[in-house]
Design an enzyme around this catalytic site. Sequence first.
Site, PDB file in Angstrom:
ATOM      1  N   ASP A  22      -7.305  -1.462   4.070  1.00 51.05           N
ATOM      2  CA  ASP A  22      -6.472  -2.543   3.552  1.00 51.05           C
ATOM      3  C   ASP A  22      -6.903  -3.910   4.070  1.00 51.05           C
ATOM      4  O   ASP A  22      -6.418  -4.923   3.583  1.00 51.05           O
ATOM      5  CB  ASP A  22      -5.006  -2.332   3.942  1.00 51.05           C
ATOM      6  CG  ASP A  22      -4.435  -1.071   3.341  1.00 51.05           C
ATOM      7  OD1 ASP A  22      -4.875  -0.704   2.238  1.00 51.05           O
ATOM      8  OD2 ASP A  22      -3.559  -0.464   3.964  1.00 51.05           O
TER       9      ASP A  22
ATOM     10  N   ASP B  57       0.875  -1.159   0.000  1.00 50.56           N
ATOM     11  CA  ASP B  57       0.000   0.000   0.000  1.00 50.56           C
ATOM     12  C   ASP B  57       0.927   1.228   0.000  1.00 50.56           C
ATOM     13  O   ASP B  57       2.041   1.141   0.507  1.00 50.56           O
ATOM     14  CB  ASP B  57      -0.853  -0.067   1.279  1.00 50.56           C
ATOM     15  CG  ASP B  57      -1.478   1.252   1.649  1.00 50.56           C
ATOM     16  OD1 ASP B  57      -2.187   1.811   0.804  1.00 50.56           O
ATOM     17  OD2 ASP B  57      -1.263   1.721   2.792  1.00 50.56           O
TER      18      ASP B  57
ATOM     19  N   ASP C 230      -1.526  -0.690   6.016  1.00 48.31           N
ATOM     20  CA  ASP C 230      -1.662  -0.066   7.332  1.00 48.31           C
ATOM     21  C   ASP C 230      -3.109   0.251   7.679  1.00 48.31           C
ATOM     22  O   ASP C 230      -3.520   0.122   8.808  1.00 48.31           O
ATOM     23  CB  ASP C 230      -0.884   1.248   7.380  1.00 48.31           C
ATOM     24  CG  ASP C 230      -1.592   2.345   6.616  1.00 48.31           C
ATOM     25  OD1 ASP C 230      -2.008   2.078   5.482  1.00 48.31           O
ATOM     26  OD2 ASP C 230      -1.770   3.450   7.153  1.00 48.31           O
TER      27      ASP C 230
HETATM   28 MG    MG Z   1      -2.789   3.459   3.527  1.00 46.02          MG
END
Ligand code: MG
Length: 305
Positions: A253, A38, A249
């Site tokens: 996600d 990410d 994080d």
């Molecule tokens: Mg992020």
Amino acid sequence: GPPVSVVSAIGNAARNGVLMKGGEHLERAGKIDLVAFDKTGTLTRGETAVADVTGFGHDADHVLRIAAIAERRSEHHLGSAIREAAERRSATRTDGGTVVTGTSLPDPDDFDVVPGKGVIAHHDGRELVVGNRALLDDRGIPVPDAAFVYVREREERGETAVHVALDGDVIGAVALRDELREAAPGVVRALRDAGVETVMLTGDNERTARAVAGEVGIDTVHAELLPEEKQTVIEAFRADGHVVAMVGDGINDAPSLATADVGIAMGAAGTDTAIETADMALMADGLERIPYAIGLSKAARWNVA
Ligand code: MG
Ligand code: ADP
């Protein structure tokens, strides 16, 4: 019970800031050949700050203040960065020799979030819109050439630029920057050296994503993704025969962390949901633990065999 070498590997990992939920994850981690990262909060620090404000025939301070009123009730990281910058600017402005402090932003009359696009608010009978090109297009707000050029230039530097419109006119734009985590380029290099492919998945725009990917050394970028689309990309990699680790994080996600063969949640900055969904958790600024975690699992497999 599990082989002693696996138990001791998990113990070693824990002492080095990597929490694993069980030996089977360690085993799978050893076969990873692709790591998907990410962008925001994972490769970058997740501390977005205003880098620049510009006005198109308007004072930059005015543009920032209008943007901050529109973002007054926003929970998005872009919104809080805009509010902080506006509060800091008004706090340092002097008035007859005295520093004016504590200037609070007025609350707009109404406020709407358009996910993945921006915010719309009304204040003093005026319409305030802050967001990306897609939001302006949806609202039929024309984008002046100056805004187009400004946004492109800032995005090429890896920043995220948002437009500020008042009653259907783009009066300015705000550029926001989230610094890279120091460890990120080294982590990508170490994975590559170990023969592991790296890709970036992000909701941010293509140009910003490519600029940041260039800074960390990642070749493959999937940008402008909604959370469920990140999950689809992971599924496609798996269908191609890859053993995939996803590093993330945010709360957004969680679906992709669960879909990957190994989900790796960033520690202190990560949300509880992400950590609960993931198979491994990295503590604090533990990005640099990723090659270690994968290397450790490869070593454990040798020991078990
Ligand atoms: Mg992020
Ligand atoms: P990210 O994954 O980077 O947090 P999002 O998917 O939440 O991004 O949003 C995508 C884009 O939508 C942002 O890059 C920005 O252009 C626009 N956007 C989202 N929320 C806001 C907001 N509160 N204010 C202005 N723009 C926003």
